[in-house]
Design an enzyme around this catalytic site. Sequence first.
Site, PDB file in Angstrom:
ATOM      1  N   LYS A  99      51.329  31.408  47.615  1.00 56.64           N
ATOM      2  CA  LYS A  99      51.678  30.264  48.470  1.00 56.64           C
ATOM      3  C   LYS A  99      52.896  30.599  49.330  1.00 56.64           C
ATOM      4  O   LYS A  99      52.908  30.318  50.529  1.00 56.64           O
ATOM      5  CB  LYS A  99      51.937  29.019  47.606  1.00 56.64           C
ATOM      6  CG  LYS A  99      50.660  28.488  46.952  1.00 56.64           C
ATOM      7  CD  LYS A  99      50.919  27.497  45.819  1.00 56.64           C
ATOM      8  CE  LYS A  99      49.626  27.130  45.115  1.00 56.64           C
ATOM      9  NZ  LYS A  99      49.827  26.358  43.882  1.00 56.64           N
ATOM     10  N   GLN A 153      55.033  24.216  40.459  1.00 58.32           N
ATOM     11  CA  GLN A 153      53.805  24.863  39.999  1.00 58.32           C
ATOM     12  C   GLN A 153      53.436  24.375  38.589  1.00 58.32           C
ATOM     13  O   GLN A 153      54.236  24.399  37.681  1.00 58.32           O
ATOM     14  CB  GLN A 153      53.982  26.393  40.005  1.00 58.32           C
ATOM     15  CG  GLN A 153      52.734  27.172  39.619  1.00 58.32           C
ATOM     16  CD  GLN A 153      51.561  26.959  40.577  1.00 58.32           C
ATOM     17  OE1 GLN A 153      51.725  26.930  41.786  1.00 58.32           O
ATOM     18  NE2 GLN A 153      50.362  26.793  40.019  1.00 58.32           N
ATOM     19  N   ASP A 206      52.114  18.381  47.787  1.00 57.41           N
ATOM     20  CA  ASP A 206      51.040  18.826  46.890  1.00 57.41           C
ATOM     21  C   ASP A 206      50.334  17.625  46.244  1.00 57.41           C
ATOM     22  O   ASP A 206      49.431  17.799  45.432  1.00 57.41           O
ATOM     23  CB  ASP A 206      51.649  19.737  45.808  1.00 57.41           C
ATOM     24  CG  ASP A 206      50.614  20.645  45.169  1.00 57.41           C
ATOM     25  OD1 ASP A 206      49.615  20.960  45.833  1.00 57.41           O
ATOM     26  OD2 ASP A 206      50.818  21.038  44.001  1.00 57.41           O
TER      27      ASP A 206
END
Length: 278
Positions: free
Chosen positions: A54, A98, A121
Amino acid sequence: MGKTQILDGNVVSEAVKEELKPRIEALKEKGTVPCLATILVGEDPSSATYVKMKGNACERLGIQSKRIHLAEDTTTEQLLKVIEELNKDTAVHGILLQHPVPKQIDERKAFEAIAIEKDVDGVTSWGYGQTALGFGIYPSCTPAAIMQIMNFYGIQAEGKHAVVIGRSPILGKPVSALLLNANATVTTCHSYTKNLPEIVAQADILVAAVGKPEFIKGEWLKEGAVVLDAGYNPGNIGDVEYESCFKKASAITPVPGGVGPVTISMLLKHTVDAAERG
Ligand code: NAP
């Protein structure tokens, strides 16, 4: 039965990135460099790889990547403090924590600490609620990627029966909501669902988000179904049995090279969107 169309995630991903390039340039001309902060806690090798991918994708496109790597024994309080600082940092436009984090951390609490305007996200319950109600600005990236692939290839959801296998907060539930908002009739299946093959047989659109390699078999599918496989299991294996599903489907995403690359592009897009909102 005609030829099965391969829904190529790399092509969709490149198209999304091409559209972002002039927007990033325009931001830079005004003195803003879009910036995504990624937080990795611990040493899980898959998580480390995802975060690196990413971050690298950001940098290749001219988005700044602020990479934060915290120790395996980080506490919830320490993580919350880092998130708070990123929330306040005006140079940071998006925050990605994450998943999964080490066991001692309250992951939900950490997700909820991310400011809604930086939740690129789509992990906060506020963001999820907005998505479900149809005005979310940053849906979770994999559900957004699935809708982007459908849009790119002109696959209409309206009036179709969409069957989603999986109901996780980042995938099955939000993609069910997005399909419902796109006027599909949606059935969401999970581990308590009875007669799964019979339900799958009704699907015009099938989304696989179950996390079990080659779990969905071609013989379950209706002839001509569209198959979107979000699964990403060790060895680059999807949640559908590709060969048998390919034979029955009218269109299918491969693994790798399907939903995965578009997921990353949606994260980049959301970061640029957030930078434009300022
Ligand atoms: P997850 O949190 O483990 O959720 C899996 C879901 O599948 C759960 O809702 C579970 O039901 C359901 N399930 C399990 N066994 C089932 C069965 N026998 N029949 C029907 N449903 C069943 O997984 P996730 O995070 O959503 O991820 C799903 C897959 O997508 C994984 O392969 C993951 O690697 C992949 N993924 C890909 C990307 C990408 O960028 N491409 C991003 C995220 C995830 P219950 O709720 O009842 O337990």
